[in-house]
Each structure stands twice: as structure tokens, then as C-alpha cells.
Design a protein around this motif. Structure first.
Motif, PDB file in Angstrom:
ATOM      1  N   ILE A 102      10.031  -0.694   5.981  1.00 57.30           N
ATOM      2  CA  ILE A 102       9.592  -1.806   5.117  1.00 57.30           C
ATOM      3  C   ILE A 102       8.131  -1.635   4.729  1.00 57.30           C
ATOM      4  CG2 ILE A 102       9.096  -4.279   5.115  1.00 57.30           C
ATOM      5  CD1 ILE A 102      11.666  -4.703   6.687  1.00 57.30           C
ATOM      6  N   TRP A 103       7.287  -1.263   5.698  1.00 57.18           N
ATOM      7  CA  TRP A 103       5.862  -1.104   5.402  1.00 57.18           C
ATOM      8  C   TRP A 103       5.615   0.038   4.410  1.00 57.18           C
ATOM      9  CZ3 TRP A 103       4.552  -1.495  11.290  1.00 57.18           C
ATOM     10  CH2 TRP A 103       4.491  -2.849  11.654  1.00 57.18           C
ATOM     11  N   ALA A 108       6.991  -1.212  -2.954  1.00 57.15           N
ATOM     12  CA  ALA A 108       7.527  -0.564  -4.154  1.00 57.15           C
ATOM     13  C   ALA A 108       8.915  -1.096  -4.489  1.00 57.15           C
ATOM     14  CB  ALA A 108       7.569   0.947  -3.943  1.00 57.15           C
ATOM     15  N   LEU A 109       9.739  -1.309  -3.457  1.00 62.75           N
ATOM     16  CA  LEU A 109      11.094  -1.798  -3.702  1.00 62.75           C
ATOM     17  C   LEU A 109      11.085  -3.221  -4.236  1.00 62.75           C
ATOM     18  CD1 LEU A 109      14.036  -0.959  -3.476  1.00 62.75           C
ATOM     19  CD2 LEU A 109      14.067  -1.833  -1.135  1.00 62.75           C
ATOM     20  N   LEU A 113      12.532  -4.584  -7.824  1.00 57.28           N
ATOM     21  CA  LEU A 113      13.630  -5.544  -7.884  1.00 57.28           C
ATOM     22  C   LEU A 113      13.202  -6.907  -8.423  1.00 57.28           C
ATOM     23  CD1 LEU A 113      15.370  -4.793  -4.451  1.00 57.28           C
ATOM     24  CD2 LEU A 113      16.203  -4.163  -6.721  1.00 57.28           C
ATOM     25  N   ALA A 114      11.967  -7.306  -8.180  1.00 58.59           N
ATOM     26  CA  ALA A 114      11.517  -8.652  -8.569  1.00 58.59           C
ATOM     27  C   ALA A 114      11.430  -8.768 -10.094  1.00 58.59           C
ATOM     28  CB  ALA A 114      10.166  -8.960  -7.946  1.00 58.59           C
ATOM     29  N   PRO A 115      11.931  -9.883 -10.648  1.00 59.88           N
ATOM     30  CA  PRO A 115      11.889 -10.037 -12.109  1.00 59.88           C
ATOM     31  C   PRO A 115      10.496 -10.304 -12.659  1.00 59.88           C
ATOM     32  CG  PRO A 115      12.837 -11.988 -11.066  1.00 59.88           C
ATOM     33  CD  PRO A 115      12.664 -10.973  -9.990  1.00 59.88           C
ATOM     34  N   THR A 116       9.594 -10.851 -11.845  1.00 59.46           N
ATOM     35  CA  THR A 116       8.228 -11.130 -12.312  1.00 59.46           C
ATOM     36  C   THR A 116       7.226 -10.719 -11.239  1.00 59.46           C
ATOM     37  OG1 THR A 116       8.138 -13.381 -11.387  1.00 59.46           O
ATOM     38  CG2 THR A 116       9.081 -13.123 -13.613  1.00 59.46           C
ATOM     39  N   GLY A 117       5.992 -10.561 -11.650  1.00 59.76           N
ATOM     40  CA  GLY A 117       4.934 -10.223 -10.710  1.00 59.76           C
ATOM     41  C   GLY A 117       4.677 -11.323  -9.706  1.00 59.76           C
ATOM     42  N   ALA A 120       7.267 -11.112  -7.009  1.00 57.64           N
ATOM     43  CA  ALA A 120       6.994  -9.945  -6.167  1.00 57.64           C
ATOM     44  C   ALA A 120       5.875 -10.242  -5.171  1.00 57.64           C
ATOM     45  CB  ALA A 120       6.628  -8.749  -7.037  1.00 57.64           C
ATOM     46  N   GLN A 121       4.819 -10.899  -5.631  1.00 56.16           N
ATOM     47  CA  GLN A 121       3.696 -11.220  -4.746  1.00 56.16           C
ATOM     48  C   GLN A 121       4.113 -12.168  -3.627  1.00 56.16           C
ATOM     49  OE1 GLN A 121       0.427 -13.135  -6.721  1.00 56.16           O
ATOM     50  NE2 GLN A 121      -0.958 -12.958  -4.981  1.00 56.16           N
TER      51      GLN A 121
END
Length: 445
Positions: A102-103, A108-109, A113-117, A120-121
Motif C-alpha cells: 500500500i505504501w 498511484a493506484l 482510480l479516483a474520479p477527482t483529485g 484521491a486526497q
């Protein structure tokens, strides 16, 4: 002589804990939902990545549960200490390996996969805190399996009942920033889980050192040296862990294929899948409790007549459990108009179309589970692994893909593959069990 009453005494705390565990996921999602869709999506994404590591820890914990029961049956304290130490070493190694992955690749993953920044944050913030939960669960699941294998299934239940309200209360405070604390948002939900898991592990550790701490002072190992003991534990555990991990991956792959169904059919499959899992907990925990007692009896080198008598009694109780699961699924489908009043009529009507499959499925599934856990208890783990893996990857997954992607079959046919998979496994499991070699297994090595 043990009977179905002894199975019930072990199974009901395990069942309640498992149902509470599924319910915790719902509670966490509800608490985070007040932050909006972005917060919910971030938690779901991060939890999905962490779920693979937690699933691996749980898979090896199930193997340790059986190994502990075998040690309890032999009444060999060195064997019992060896099972605990080996299980803890494996659990921590799996947890640390998962955290390392995970670290290294998590950011990156998530970014991919996240639709927006923003999502993701928030997902990265949640996951960075939730890493402590993974370490806590590595210890907690190992201790829970130790107690289950010893027949003390109420202790893990008590630990969960203690940590659940702590999780809810701390998450509410930390998410929204009550009592003068900062509002951590999605990360606050992970902080609440961290506090709760350490409360749970603390309780389990306290009960272990009070009840069984003396076994740590016993000299020697079950094999010549700890390395040999660990290798023997891995040889027993890996097939069981592979079985659980394969089932998880196969379920995820099938879910992705279901997305190609029509909107109403996919919605119906999405609705019924959690109910199949939650209600099936009743039968699965009964089968695991049966396996624990079989492992203890084999460790005691009981006569075959005793094993036959116990298994017959446990099997009768298993069919009662299967009937209860069928009744629960029937109630869910008949209550669809009330439970899912906001959904379209077509989606709700599909749940009724599923009923014939849902009413039959628990019975072969329950019988196969009894066979599988009995064979595992005797050490026949590789054979059980082959049955599960080949049934999943040579039948259910490809059949689902062909039915959905090429033949355009209806959802009820796709759901029926769950039943056909159990029927395919049925002769392989029962022929092996009826042959009776498991009753003469030497599990003391």
C-alpha cells in the motif's frame, strides 16, 4: 459425547460477531455519508484497497483457528504455544507485507482510480490512518482465532461488543469536530476505527495473558526449532488461505461482470448479494464450529463411532441452519416493496424471481461447508482448496462471463450459477468424506 448443542454453543457467538462486523461497514458508511458523495467515495476506495490486506489476514486466521483446535485436542501445551506463535508470526508478516504494498503503490493506484483529485486526497488521508487498523487486526484476528480454537468463542464477541460503540462514538466526534476537537472529516472515521481496534486488541490481550499466558513460558517447539514449526504451520495454512482469497477475487470478478447486465438486473443483483452473504453467515459459522470440534476430537484420537455420532448430530443442526437461511431470504424477497420502495417495480419483481434459487441454495451450500470444514480439520486442506478453486475458475467465473457478455441471459440464470457451483462441488466433497480417511488422520505432527 459432543452433539449439535455443543456446536450451537460455539457457533452463536461467532455468528453474532460476524453479523456485527458486516453491520459496522454499514454504520461507517452512514457516518461518512454526512460529508457528501465525495467523502463516501473516498472512504469506499480506500477501504477497498485495505480490504484485500484484511481479507488475507482473516484467511490465515481461519487456518490458525483449526490448527489451534487440533492442538487443544492433543492437550499438548507445546503444540498450543507453537500454533499461537506461528499464527501470530504469519499474521504480522501478512499485515506488514500488505502495508508495504500500500505504501509503495497505494498513492498511484488511488490517483488512477479516483474520479477527482479531491477524492484521491481524502482517500489517501483515510488510508494513511487506517494502516494502524491493519496492524491491530493482524494481532486481534490471531488472538480471536486462538480463543475460537480453544472453544472460547464468547471472548472475541465480547471484544467486538466493547469496541463497536467506541468506534461509533469516536468516529462521530472526530469526523465533525465536536467537543472542541478539529473536524478531520473522512480521516476522522479512520481514527475512530484505530481507537476501537486498539481497545479490542487490548481486551483480547488481557484475557489471553490472564487465561493462557503461562503457555508462553513453556520451553521448546512442536517441531525441531521455530523455523520448522513455522514451515509446518504454513504448509497447513496456505491452502486454506488460498481458498478464501480465491473466493474473494472470484466474487469481485463476477460483480464486475454483473455490471454489464441491464440497470434493473444489476441493481437487483447488487441488492441480493449482501443479503446472501449476511444470512449465509448463520450456516458458515455453524460449519466452522463443527470443524473446531472435529479438530479437537481428532486431536484426542477419539474412536470413529464418536466422530460419526457427532457429525451426524452436527449435520442435522446444519440443515436446520440452512432452513433458517432460506426463511430469512424469503422474508427479504417478500418484503422488497417495503425495504426498497424507492426502486422501480421491475427491480423489486426480480427479487421474487430469484426466490426458487435462493430457497434451494442454502442446503447444498451448507452440506458442502460441513464437508469442507471437517476435511480441513483432519488436515486435508489441499483437496478442499482444489475443489473450491476449480469450481470457481473453471465454472462460475467463465459461465458468468459467457452468460452475460455473449448469451445475454437474464439475471436469474446468472444467479443460478451460485447454486450450480454448489451442486458441482457436492459429489467431490461428499465422496471424500464418506470414504472415511479423515477419521484416521494423525494431526499431531
Amino acid at each position: 459425547m459432543p452433539s449439535s448443542r455443543h456446536v450451537l454453543a460455539l457457533a452463536w457467538p461467532m455468528t453474532v460477531k460476524a453479523i456485527f462486523l458486516h453491520g459496522t461497514v454499514v454504520i461507517d458508511a452512514y457516518l461518512v455519508s454526512s460529508l457528501g458523495e465525495a467523502g463516501l467515495a473516498a472512504m469506499g476506495l480506500a477501504a477497498a484497497l485495505a480490504g484485500f490486506v484484511l481479507g488475507a489476514i482473516l484467511a490465515f486466521a481461519n487456518a490458525m483457528q483449526i490448527r489451534t483446535a487440533q492442538a487443544v485436542g492433543t492437550r499438548d501445551p507445546v503444540f498450543l504455544k507453537s500454533a499461537l506463535a506461528s499464527g501470530m508470526a504469519v499474521s504480522l508478516a501478512v499485515g506488514l507485507a500488505g502495508l508495504t504494498i500500500i505504501w509503495v503503490f497505494g498513492a498511484a493506484l488511488i490517483g488512477w482510480l479516483a474520479p477527482t483529485g479531491e477524492i484521491a486526497q481524502q482517500a489517501q488521508q483515510y488510508l494513511s490512518v487506517f494502516s494502524l487498523v491493519i496492524l491491530g487486526e493482524a494481532v486481534g484476528q490471531c488472538l480471536s482465532s486462538y480463543f475460537n480454537g480453544c472453544g472460547e468463542t464468547k471472548i472475541p464477541l465480547y471484544s467486538f461488543c466493547l469496541s463497536l460503540p467506541v468506534n461509533v462514538a469516536c468516529s462521530i466526534v472526530l469526523i465533525h469536530g465536536y467537543w472542541g476537537l478539529p473536524a478531520f472529516g473522512v480521516a476522522g472515521a479512520a481514527m475512530g476505527s484505530v481507537i476501537a481496534v486498539f481497545v479490542q486488541v487490548g481486551f483480547l490481550a488481557f484475557r489471553f495473558f490472564r487465561n493462557s499466558g503461562h503457555i508462553l513460558r513453556i520451553p521448546g517447539w512442536h517441531q525441531p526449532g521455530f523455523a520448522a514449526t513455522l514451515n509446518r504451520h504454513l504448509a497447513f495454512s496456505l491452502p486454506i488461505a488460498a481458498t478464501f482469497l480465491s473466493a474473494t477475487v472470484a466474487a469481485h470478478v463476477c460483480t464486475l461482470i454483473y455490471a454489464k447486465l441491464s440497470v434493473n438486473e444489476f441493481a437487483a443483483m447488487t441488492l441480493i448479494a449482501p443479503w446472501i452473504m449476511v444470512t449465509g453467515t448463520v450456516g458458515m459459522q455453524w460449519a466452522q464450529a463443527t470443524g473446531i470440534i472435529v479438530a479437537q476430537l481428532l486431536g484426542q484420537k477419539e474412536e470413529e463411532a464418536v466422530l460419526d455420532h457427532f457429525l451426524a448430530s452436527a449435520w442435522r443442526g446444519a440443515f436446520v441452519a440452512a432452513g433458517l437461511v432460506s426463511a430469512l431470504l424469503l422474508a427479504v424477497c417478500l418484503s422488497a416493496n417495503v425495504l426498497y420502495a424507492d426502486l422501480s417495480t421491475e427491480t423489486r419483481s426480480l427479487l421474487l424471481v430469484f426466490l426458487p434459487v435462493l430457497l434451494i441454495l442454502p442446503f447444498p451450500k451448507q452440506s458442502n461447508a460441513i464437508c469442507g470444514n471437517t476435511l480441513r480439520a483432519s488436515g486435508d486442506t489441499i483437496y478442499v482448496m482444489h475443489i473450491f478453486i476449480w469450481a470457481q475458475w473453471l465454472f462460475r467465473v467463465p459461465a458468468t462471463a459467457v452468460a452475460v457478455l455473449y448469451l445475454d441471459l437474464s439475471a436469474v440464470w446468472v444467479l443460478s450459477f451460485l447454486l450450480w457451483e454448489e451442486l458441482i462441488k457436492f459429489p467431490a466433497f461428499h465422496r471424500r468424506l464418506w470414504r472415511g480417511d479423515w477419521k484416521r488422520s494423525d494431526i499431531s505432527d
